[in-house]
Each structure stands twice: as C-alpha cells, then as structure tokens.
Write an enzyme that holds these catalytic residues in place. Sequence first.
Site, short mmCIF file in Angstrom:
data_model
loop_
_atom_site.label_atom_id
_atom_site.label_comp_id
_atom_site.label_asym_id
_atom_site.label_seq_id
_atom_site.Cartn_x
_atom_site.Cartn_y
_atom_site.Cartn_z
N GLY A 1 0.79 -1.23 0.00
CA GLY A 1 0.00 0.00 0.00
C GLY A 1 0.82 1.27 0.00
N GLY B 1 1.58 3.09 -2.35
CA GLY B 1 1.08 4.08 -3.31
C GLY B 1 -0.07 4.90 -2.79
CB THR C 1 -1.18 -4.11 -6.03
OG1 THR C 1 -0.25 -3.42 -6.89
CG2 THR C 1 -1.22 -5.57 -6.38
CB CYS C 2 -2.74 0.45 -3.50
SG CYS C 2 -4.44 0.59 -4.02
CB SER C 3 2.40 -2.24 -4.18
OG SER C 3 3.80 -2.29 -3.98
#
Length: 721
Positions: free
Chosen positions: A378, A380, A438-440
């Site tokens: 997470g 990002g 994803t939010c990576s």
Amino acid sequence: MPSSKSNSVLSNDISNFREMAISNEREPTEKSTTSLIESNGYQDSVYENAAKIFQGIRNEKPQDKILVRYGNELVPSLPDFKDECSQRSSYELAFSALKYQDLLENILLDSCFYPCQSIPDELTSLIVVMLYDLQDRKFQARQISDEEESIPEVREVEHYLYSFKTKLAAALARCRIKHDALSIEHILPETIRKQEQRASALPLYAWINAFKLSLEDIYRELKKEGFTKVESVSDFEGYTYCQDKHCHDVLVFPASLKEEILNLELFTGYKLILQDKSRSLAVHSVKALLNMDDDIIVAHMGSRLTAAHMSVLSYQSTSKVFVCGVKSQEKEVELKELFTRMECENIELLHEEFTEIEPTDQILQKAKVILLLPRCSGLGVSNPIEFILNEHEDAGLLRDLSQGSVAENKLHDLAEQQLQELMHAMRFNKVQAIVYCTCSVYPEENEAVVNKALESGVEGSKVQPYRLNPTLWCNSEIEGPSDIFFKMEPSEISNGCFLAVLARHRDPAEVMSVKDILARAAAKGLLEGLDIGKSAKREEKRKKKSKVTQQRNVPKDTGVQTNILEFLNREISVNTNSDVSPAKGISGILQKNVNQISSSIQLKKITKPISNSSLPGMLKNTPTLSSMSKVFERRTHLRKPRAEDKMVVLKPVEIVLPPVMVPYFNPQGNRSQISAQHYYYRWIGIKSSAHDLFIPSLSKRWVKSKETLPSTMVKHPRPWL
C-alpha cells in the site's frame, strides 16, 4: 531544574515559536488527514479506541533498546464505534501517534514523566496518543461536555499529563532544537512529508450507485446543493466537481469539501459512494471483459464497496458477484445489511477463503472473470486512513506507511502470497480473464508477480494459456498508457495503483456469438436503455423463423419463372411503342414476388371441402395479390417523379398470366383432383394523358375471363414456354 517563572516563559516562547512555524511552513490544508480533530480535543471513547489501535500497530524495538514499556497484555478486540466519524478519528489519532512514536517517547523520558509509579504500563499506549493530542492543542485544556460519557482511565491520564504540561513543552522544544526543526513535521522523513502533502490536496472520488439514481439525477441533486460542474480538477474552486476521465460513473470533489459532502443525503443515502479511484479502475476493467450472464468472483471479502460497484455495473444482465472469505456469521449479517441498503441483489457471499475454493466447484462454473485485489504494502496510497476504512484492510498496514518503506523480508512474504493467489486464480478452467490490482509502488508486488505467474504454466495444457491484454486501456473506455500494464504514480490528484489484465489466448477458429457481441457492446455503454437479454432472444427467434420461411418459399423450377418474365416482356413490347418500356418496372416487381406467386399456386391440403362456385372469389383474395399490392404501394410512396417521366405517353397494357391450377376436393373423399377449367387473368392498364406519370396504382384490377385470348396474343396452352 528551571524555576516556575522561567518554565512559564519558556512555555510561552515555545507556543509562539510553534505558531510561527505553522504559519510559515505548513500548507493551509495540510491537516486534512486529521480534519475531524476538534480544537478542544476528542471524546473519551476516541482516546480509548485510538490507544487500542496504537497498541496493535506500534513499532517494537529490540529488548536492549526498550526504554518505554507498553505492557504484555494481549490486544483486546476493538469495540463497536459509535459512528463513522468516531471510527475515522480514532484511526487518525492512532496513526499520528505512530508516526511520532520515537519523538513522543523521548518527550516522556526527557520530562521525567515516565516512568510513573501511579500509572501501569498497560496504559502507556493511552499516554502516547493523549500526549500527541495535547501538544497538537498547544498544551491547552480540553473542554468536556456534560453529556459526554466519562472513562476513568482517560480522565486519570489526562489529569496527570496536564499537570506536567510545562515540562512536556520544554522537552518538546529541546527535541526540535536537537533536530533543527521549526515544527515536529520536519522531524519526519522526506517520504512521509511528501505523502502528507499529497494527502492534503488529494481529491475525493465517489462512484454513482445507479440502483438509486442515474447520472443525470445526480447532476440535478448536486446543482440543488449549490455545486457546479467543471471540466477538470485544475478548475476546482469552491463548491465544484468534475467527472473522472477514466470512469464515466465516478465524480471528483475537492478535498477541502470533505466534511460538507459526507453530510449530504447523497452520501448518507448510499447514492454516491466514496472510494479510491484504483478500485473503480479495476471494476471497469472487469466490466469491459464481461459477456452476457457471466459471473464474477471477487477474491477478497474486504473489498465490500468494490463488490457493490461490480454489482451496479453488471445490473443489465443476470450475472452474479461472488465474494469470498466471509467466515463469521456477524460479518455476513453486516455485509447483507450493507448490500440491502445499497439495493445490490446479485451478490453471493462465500464462507471459504479464495485459495480454499476448488476450481471445479459447481457453483462457480459460470464465473468467467476473477477480480483479484490481494493484500499489498500500500505504499502508493497517500491517505492510508481512508483506504483502510473503505477497503477494510489490516490496520497493521499503517506500521509500514508510517515509516515510508517496507522491510525486505515482509515485502518478500507479501509477493509470495500474491503469487500464490494469482496462480490459484489461473487454475479455474472456466474463467477467461483475471484482473490483478494493487496499490503498491514496488515491482516485486506488481510486474514480477504477474510475469512469474504467466511463466509457471499452472493453467495446464488442456486449456488456452493466459496472455497480457493491454487493449482495455489502449483503445477502450479506460484510457491509460500504451504499456502492457496500467500504472499510476502517487500524485496530488490520485493514489498510485497497478493494474494488469490476464486473458486467455483465443483460438483463431473461435467465432464470437451474437449474444457475446451484444453483451460486449452493452459493457462499453453502446446500448444504454435497451433490454439486451430480451432483444437478443427475440432477434434469434426472428432469424430462425425467417430462415424456415425462405426455405419453404424457394422455387423448384427457376427456369419456368425466367421464361414467364421473358414472355411478359416480349408481349408487352409488341403492344407499346414507348421509348421507356413499363415492362422494366413490372418485371422488377415480379422478380421480387415470384417466390410468392410460385408458392401460392402450389397444391395445399385443405381439411374443409370447397365448392367450385367459391373458387373465383377466393382467388381474388389470395396472399399473392395482397403482397403484390403492398409492394406497389411501397414503390408508389418511395419513388420520386423524374423530369423525363413526364414526357412518356402511356397506353393500355394487357398482360396474360399463366393459368392457375386450383385443387378440387371431392366431398366424399380426401383425394384432391385438378379442375380442368383454366382461369386467365388480364392486367388492364388505366388510360392516362401524356402528362401523367407511370406509377403502379392499386386501382388496377384483376379481371377474370373464360373467353378466348385476344387476337394480339399467341394462342397456345402454355404461352410462357
């Protein structure tokens, strides 16, 4: 120790110095991440819940470096929050204390507040979160309402901290001097400061619940509330909003209006749903891959709003949305109540985790797309509190976000778990596509995971392999970069996200059905307002019926029909000297209706006997005449007069059609006989002047005649041969 007077002066200097630093260095909206903090503090329940959250996510130090102890009691389960505002405030206070954990512990030690004989170590978490709030209020006393329910532990810690406020303020000033920082924000790492700056300006994204209101209705309601629609985020000023450029059902609002819009009936009534844009991008990617009646699997229970959005976008078909991992009965009841309030009826809850479900499970055989939103670092996400609350992610995510990085061993564990989930999704043989999001910002969780899964060949050799499908954002409704992956870096207008679409490699011989084409068009919004399911079935039935009719009406002897037309042209040319022969128009009409004529003269079995006297009357109302009349009438309305037609002089035309063989039924038996009488029908043209147009008219009549043919005609039994 300094005197009481000097401590008072130092406290005032620190307060003034802090005010100057805030006015010079901090952005006006920087505290939007804690915008729900009241100037006079929180309620007791918020402090208690924040302490429990902090106890579970705090950074633990090695045994030889521990100076402040937090007790060994296991973390109790979090109580139910009074409301969403109280929940958000508790998480924000705990996260703020986590970011400054080292600083707050140094203040407690430097001021000699800790260790404290009267307060046990189990309340150290409560001391830390209340100390952060006290310094944020510039060490001013909290105003307590008489209606507020008091908690003894909170009141005890608050009284003890306030009695040390001068020493605590002095310790804070010394820490700032040590770090050469005008404010405590400058003690944070650079990555955290940039994250807070992005979070302060990050717009609010909300998707429209079409089950309740349409896009046009939302526009009208916002206009009533005083909002004005603008073109883009750069045009925000006051009560404004805009439509997202990637997702047509997502609206964007300024961050400064957060408290106002959350109190609007549009949001409290679940007509507008506040959620991060990355989830809407994933949902729209799934929608673009759906065919008619395809089911969807949402692999994680935490994405409850994502499942609801998926339900809204698939409402035109009979698709079902399966949500995995709803283990407890309480969680199932909670989700069902939420989906009922949002009017989502096509969501099915599964108790098993996604990786526990067998690919051959019969209930999932119609599932064609899997939406995979695995747990990630997470990094990002600029505003982690909103992300955790909306997506129901683990609060432990805040530990890494407070440091601005993830430990290498933890990153490896996350990537390994993501790879296992993606490979398990690829084992579903009936599934045709997987959306991975994803939010990576780490490639180890994004490109590396997808590439390893594709190279594994876990789907087997009996089915078509998966390939990356970037066409969704290259030439579809999701307009993204031309790369094979969709990536957005964290910025002041959106959080960072990674999106990959894996679709099975289609067999070149495979032909897409009409039903799938209509579903794909509906997914792209090209058939808005149409009942796709019914119209497709109706069209299929109509085509089958038309095909059968055409097969029945195919003439068996096309040579005879050709000879008939040649005969008519030859006979008409003998009786007219006009430059423009009317036989051309008539032959064209006859050519179109020759199938009807030939079919009408075929022998048909009639259950009821018919007398000879009734035959002429029936022949006048045959389907051939009615269909030909319709053709004449249609041509009359469609044909436009031409200048050269006005110069044509028309003369009466007499056309002899072939004899009609009418079946004759004997009342005493079922065998049919052919009548020996031949009926000839003459086509009598209407006399007209030279200024009239040659337009076929319904006023022309059929005249039955049993007499001999005119002298101008060739007399033989079958004149058309």
